[in-house]
Design a protein around this motif. Structure first.
Motif, PDB file in Angstrom:
ATOM      1  N   THR A 170       0.723  -1.098  -0.050  1.00  0.00           N
ATOM      2  CA  THR A 170       0.158  -0.003  -0.013  1.00  0.00           C
ATOM      3  C   THR A 170       0.830   1.242  -0.143  1.00  0.00           C
ATOM      4  OG1 THR A 170      -1.856  -1.118   1.235  1.00  0.00           O
ATOM      5  CG2 THR A 170      -1.746   1.174   1.297  1.00  0.00           C
ATOM      6  N   LEU A 171       1.893   1.321   0.996  1.00  0.00           N
ATOM      7  CA  LEU A 171       2.826   2.360   0.884  1.00  0.00           C
ATOM      8  C   LEU A 171       3.500   2.685  -0.256  1.00  0.00           C
ATOM      9  CD1 LEU A 171       4.300   1.873   4.465  1.00  0.00           C
ATOM     10  CD2 LEU A 171       2.659   3.571   3.799  1.00  0.00           C
ATOM     11  N   SER A 172       3.797   1.515  -1.251  1.00  0.00           N
ATOM     12  CA  SER A 172       4.897   1.920  -2.104  1.00  0.00           C
ATOM     13  C   SER A 172       3.949   2.296  -3.440  1.00  0.00           C
ATOM     14  CB  SER A 172       5.322   0.383  -2.723  1.00  0.00           C
ATOM     15  OG  SER A 172       4.399  -0.620  -2.965  1.00  0.00           O
ATOM     16  N   GLN A 173       2.723   2.489  -3.222  1.00  0.00           N
ATOM     17  CA  GLN A 173       2.084   2.969  -4.557  1.00  0.00           C
ATOM     18  C   GLN A 173       2.042   4.439  -4.680  1.00  0.00           C
ATOM     19  OE1 GLN A 173       0.511   0.851  -6.414  1.00  0.00           O
ATOM     20  NE2 GLN A 173       1.512  -0.665  -4.847  1.00  0.00           N
ATOM     21  N   ARG A 174       2.669   4.982  -3.740  1.00  0.00           N
ATOM     22  CA  ARG A 174       2.826   6.587  -3.973  1.00  0.00           C
ATOM     23  C   ARG A 174       4.041   6.811  -4.928  1.00  0.00           C
ATOM     24  NH1 ARG A 174       4.745   8.123   2.056  1.00  0.00           N
ATOM     25  NH2 ARG A 174       2.817   6.731   2.685  1.00  0.00           N
ATOM     26  N   PHE A 175       4.994   5.854  -4.963  1.00  0.00           N
ATOM     27  CA  PHE A 175       5.954   6.114  -5.824  1.00  0.00           C
ATOM     28  C   PHE A 175       5.606   6.367  -7.356  1.00  0.00           C
ATOM     29  CE2 PHE A 175       8.375   4.103  -2.457  1.00  0.00           C
ATOM     30  CZ  PHE A 175       9.355   5.220  -2.034  1.00  0.00           C
ATOM     31  N   TRP A 176       4.375   5.754  -7.590  1.00  0.00           N
ATOM     32  CA  TRP A 176       3.991   5.772  -9.162  1.00  0.00           C
ATOM     33  C   TRP A 176       3.720   7.440  -9.448  1.00  0.00           C
ATOM     34  CZ3 TRP A 176       4.717   1.913 -12.338  1.00  0.00           C
ATOM     35  CH2 TRP A 176       4.853   0.678 -11.788  1.00  0.00           C
ATOM     36  N   ARG A 177       3.496   7.981  -8.504  1.00  0.00           N
ATOM     37  CA  ARG A 177       3.034   9.631  -8.862  1.00  0.00           C
ATOM     38  C   ARG A 177       4.504  10.228  -9.280  1.00  0.00           C
ATOM     39  NH1 ARG A 177       0.618   9.746  -3.237  1.00  0.00           N
ATOM     40  NH2 ARG A 177       2.523  10.729  -2.525  1.00  0.00           N
ATOM     41  N   HIS A 178       5.422   9.945  -9.296  1.00  0.00           N
ATOM     42  CA  HIS A 178       6.830  10.468  -9.784  1.00  0.00           C
ATOM     43  C   HIS A 178       6.917  10.036 -11.306  1.00  0.00           C
ATOM     44  CE1 HIS A 178      10.867  11.917  -9.926  1.00  0.00           C
ATOM     45  NE2 HIS A 178      10.814  12.375  -8.804  1.00  0.00           N
ATOM     46  N   PRO A 179       7.340  11.019 -12.031  1.00  0.00           N
ATOM     47  CA  PRO A 179       7.315  10.943 -13.571  1.00  0.00           C
ATOM     48  C   PRO A 179       8.591  10.049 -13.708  1.00  0.00           C
ATOM     49  CG  PRO A 179       7.910  13.150 -12.814  1.00  0.00           C
ATOM     50  CD  PRO A 179       7.301  12.405 -11.725  1.00  0.00           C
ATOM     51  N   ARG A 180       9.583   9.936 -13.028  1.00  0.00           N
ATOM     52  CA  ARG A 180      10.823   9.111 -13.602  1.00  0.00           C
ATOM     53  C   ARG A 180      10.923   7.727 -12.794  1.00  0.00           C
ATOM     54  NH1 ARG A 180      14.825  12.651 -15.508  1.00  0.00           N
ATOM     55  NH2 ARG A 180      13.823  14.758 -16.225  1.00  0.00           N
ATOM     56  N   VAL A 181       9.684   7.500 -12.224  1.00  0.00           N
ATOM     57  CA  VAL A 181       9.594   6.034 -11.836  1.00  0.00           C
ATOM     58  C   VAL A 181       9.244   5.233 -12.993  1.00  0.00           C
ATOM     59  CG1 VAL A 181       8.313   4.238 -10.267  1.00  0.00           C
ATOM     60  CG2 VAL A 181       9.412   6.336  -9.386  1.00  0.00           C
ATOM     61  N   GLY A 182       9.933   4.058 -13.195  1.00  0.00           N
ATOM     62  CA  GLY A 182       9.555   3.143 -14.391  1.00  0.00           C
ATOM     63  C   GLY A 182       8.852   2.127 -13.868  1.00  0.00           C
ATOM     64  N   ASP A 183       9.164   1.545 -12.675  1.00  0.00           N
ATOM     65  CA  ASP A 183       8.574   0.233 -12.187  1.00  0.00           C
ATOM     66  C   ASP A 183       8.677   0.247 -10.825  1.00  0.00           C
ATOM     67  OD1 ASP A 183       7.184  -2.191 -12.396  1.00  0.00           O
ATOM     68  OD2 ASP A 183       9.173  -3.135 -12.609  1.00  0.00           O
ATOM     69  N   VAL A 184       7.696  -0.375 -10.210  1.00  0.00           N
ATOM     70  CA  VAL A 184       7.509  -0.526  -8.710  1.00  0.00           C
ATOM     71  C   VAL A 184       7.298  -2.035  -8.571  1.00  0.00           C
ATOM     72  CG1 VAL A 184       6.520  -0.082  -6.421  1.00  0.00           C
ATOM     73  CG2 VAL A 184       6.758   1.903  -8.159  1.00  0.00           C
ATOM     74  N   ARG A 185       8.280  -2.507  -7.734  1.00  0.00           N
ATOM     75  CA  ARG A 185       8.166  -4.328  -7.729  1.00  0.00           C
ATOM     76  C   ARG A 185       8.164  -4.563  -6.235  1.00  0.00           C
ATOM     77  NH1 ARG A 185      11.951  -3.094 -11.836  1.00  0.00           N
ATOM     78  NH2 ARG A 185      14.055  -3.625 -11.083  1.00  0.00           N
ATOM     79  N   GLN A 186       7.563  -5.446  -5.882  1.00  0.00           N
ATOM     80  CA  GLN A 186       7.634  -6.196  -4.433  1.00  0.00           C
ATOM     81  C   GLN A 186       7.418  -7.815  -4.359  1.00  0.00           C
ATOM     82  OE1 GLN A 186       4.597  -4.661  -1.983  1.00  0.00           O
ATOM     83  NE2 GLN A 186       5.210  -5.883  -0.107  1.00  0.00           N
ATOM     84  N   GLU A 187       8.081  -8.130  -3.617  1.00  0.00           N
ATOM     85  CA  GLU A 187       7.831  -9.680  -3.366  1.00  0.00           C
ATOM     86  C   GLU A 187       8.208  -9.737  -1.733  1.00  0.00           C
ATOM     87  OE1 GLU A 187       7.197 -12.516  -4.493  1.00  0.00           O
ATOM     88  OE2 GLU A 187       7.073 -12.361  -6.765  1.00  0.00           O
ATOM     89  N   GLY A 188       7.375 -10.068  -0.951  1.00  0.00           N
ATOM     90  CA  GLY A 188       7.231 -10.083   0.410  1.00  0.00           C
ATOM     91  C   GLY A 188       7.816  -8.497   1.147  1.00  0.00           C
ATOM     92  N   LEU A 189       9.181  -8.725   2.004  1.00  0.00           N
ATOM     93  CA  LEU A 189       9.431  -7.301   2.342  1.00  0.00           C
ATOM     94  C   LEU A 189      10.626  -6.981   1.586  1.00  0.00           C
ATOM     95  CD1 LEU A 189       9.219  -7.680   6.297  1.00  0.00           C
ATOM     96  CD2 LEU A 189       7.969  -6.235   4.571  1.00  0.00           C
TER      97      LEU A 189
END
Length: 456
Positions: A364-383
């Motif tokens: 949930t917290l990491s979704q905020r990174f998608w707002r940044h125009p230089r973020v290409g990918d946000v990926r997560q497995e566990g912690l």
């Protein structure tokens, strides 16, 4: 002379360029204390340990159970040779590791102990090589690996990998064959709209990576000694995360062809992805399994190479068939005691339940990174969280290396109490399992704030 001055005059740090670290204006944190997810420098500033002491620390610094186990072991014995001798802690740990790796239905594993991840890999290389040399298949002298794979920095470990960190040492390596990694964001067949939050869900995948693997197995199968893989997450590549099902397909293809495959779970083992092992997530059992880093909860250096019983049987029959390899600190009793205490913490403190809760929060917290125009990918497995920065979202183009964007963001995050280290321009969070919800929110907030300040 201060500790920082001594360091700059006498110490050589791993994977660390001389500049800007030795610039007199650059402040190098001198860490003097740790507790739980926190570290303190000599000036009293507190930091979150956002990379778990280079991915080794599981339960937080100085967990009382682990500290007590080490102290108690020191009252009994410090070290004993494992050449023809044994001790209760090594024998028990080997049994526990076999049961963890095999689950309810898997094979029995033998454990060969060593010191760290690279030595676990070296042992596996030589086990497989010697097995085929003395069991009638000397033509099997080739290893298969994934593109940008990383298995450690010794010569054998470099040779069974294809990491950018090792290109300078190419003349030292023996040959291996790289194949396409199943990394969705950097996949050459990725048809998703780049830069979109739903890019991975939106791609129309035809499992081209599996076909590439199958073709490589068929082309080289008569010579293959083994296939190497970091299951589910290629850590040093930039936390490349593999799609669900790839590992099962790899296991199926290797089993059908009678080809060994080796799982490097030095990073992914012991809860990082929410289970004991990454292989457990897809119900597969490798022929060899390499463990280190979190094996002792980050307390002591210790590694293990687990080998199926039928491979071990290829070394029985006399001195001329013994495995010709060893380490001075093999199965160090203090390390084994710490590892057993770490396994007890998992079982008695509901660690996996905590990881699951924190992983959901981190998602949930990491979704905020998608707002940044230089973020290409946000990926997560566990912690494990990775935020890949790109110069342009549309074509996934990387920043010029000399800009050191990832490094600058993480340096800025230090001012907000977060210690972490990027992999190129991939921002990484790998927190200890003991973090609170507030700690996790603070880590993500510090990284996000630093990102916007460095790349407004």
């Amino acid at each position: 002379m201060t500790s920082e001055e001594r360091d700059k005059d006498f110490v050589w740090h791993p994977f660390t360029p001389d500049q800007p670290w030795r610039d007199p204006a650059h402040r190098l944190p001198v860490i003097v204390r740790g507790e739980g997810p926190y570290l303190w420098d000599e000036e009293g500033k507190r930091y979150w340990d956002g990379n778990s002491a280079i991915w080794t620390n599981l339960h937080g610094h100085r967990h009382p159970r682990l500290v007590a186990a080490v102290r108690d072991q020191l009252e009994r014995i410090d070290h004993v040779s494992f050449l023809g001798l044994t001790h209760p802690w090594g024998a028990e740990l080997a049994e526990r590791l076999s049961r963890i790796a095999a689950g309810e239905s898997g094979p029995r594993y033998r454990t060969f102990f060593s010191d760290d991840g690279a030595t676990a890999i070296e042992a596996a290389v030589k086990i497989v090589w010697q097995f085929f040399q003395q069991n009638g298949q000397p033509q099997r002298d080739l290893f298969l690996c994934l593109a940008e794979s990383y298995h450690g920095d010794t010569v054998g470990a470099m040779s069974v990998a294809q990491s950018r960190f090792h290109r300078l040492f190419e003349p030292l390596r023996f040959p291996s064959v790289p194949i396409q990694a199943p990394a969705c964001y950097r996949c050459p067949f990725n048809r998703a709209a780049a830069g979109r939050k739903d890019a991975r869900q939106g791609r129309r995948c035809s499992w081209e990576c599996v076909r590439v693997l199958e073709e490589a197995l068929d082309r080289h199968g008569h010579r293959l000694a083994a296939l190497w893989i970091e299951p589910k997450v290629q850590a040093a590549a930039g936390m490349w995360m593999h799609p669900e099902g790839y590992l099962r397909e790899l296991d199926r293809l290797c089993r059908e062809r009678g080809i060994f495959w080796i799982a490097d779970e030095v990073f992914t083992g012991f809860g990082r992805l929410g289970s004991w092992l990454a292989c457990e997530r897809e119900g597969v059992f490798p022929d060899l399994l390499c463990l280190a880093k979190g094996l002792t909860g980050g307390m002591m250096p210790l590694a293990a190479t687990l080998v199926r019983e039928e491979i071990y049987a290829g070394f029985t029959g006399g001195k001329n068939r013994a495995f010709l390899h060893g380490h001075s600190y093999t199965a160090n009793p203090i390390g084994c005691a710490a590892a057993l205490a770490s396994l007890a913490v998992f079982e008695e403190e509901e660690v996996f339940e905590r990881i699951a809760r924190h992983a959901e929060l981190l998602s949930t917290l990491s979704q905020r990174f998608w707002r940044h125009p230089r973020v290409g990918d946000v990926r997560q497995e566990g912690l494990v969280l990775a935020v890949e920065l790109v110069e342009r979202q549309a074509d996934r183009s990387s920043f010029p290396k000399e800009r050191e964007v990832g490094f600058r963001v993480c340096e800025r995050a230090r001012a907000y109490g977060l210690l972490t280290r990027p992999i190129g321009d991939v921002l990484v969070l790998v927190p200890p399992f003991c973090v609170s919800a507030d700690d996790l929110a603070g880590m993500v907030g510090a990284l996000e704030r630093a990102l916007w300040e460095e790349l407004p």
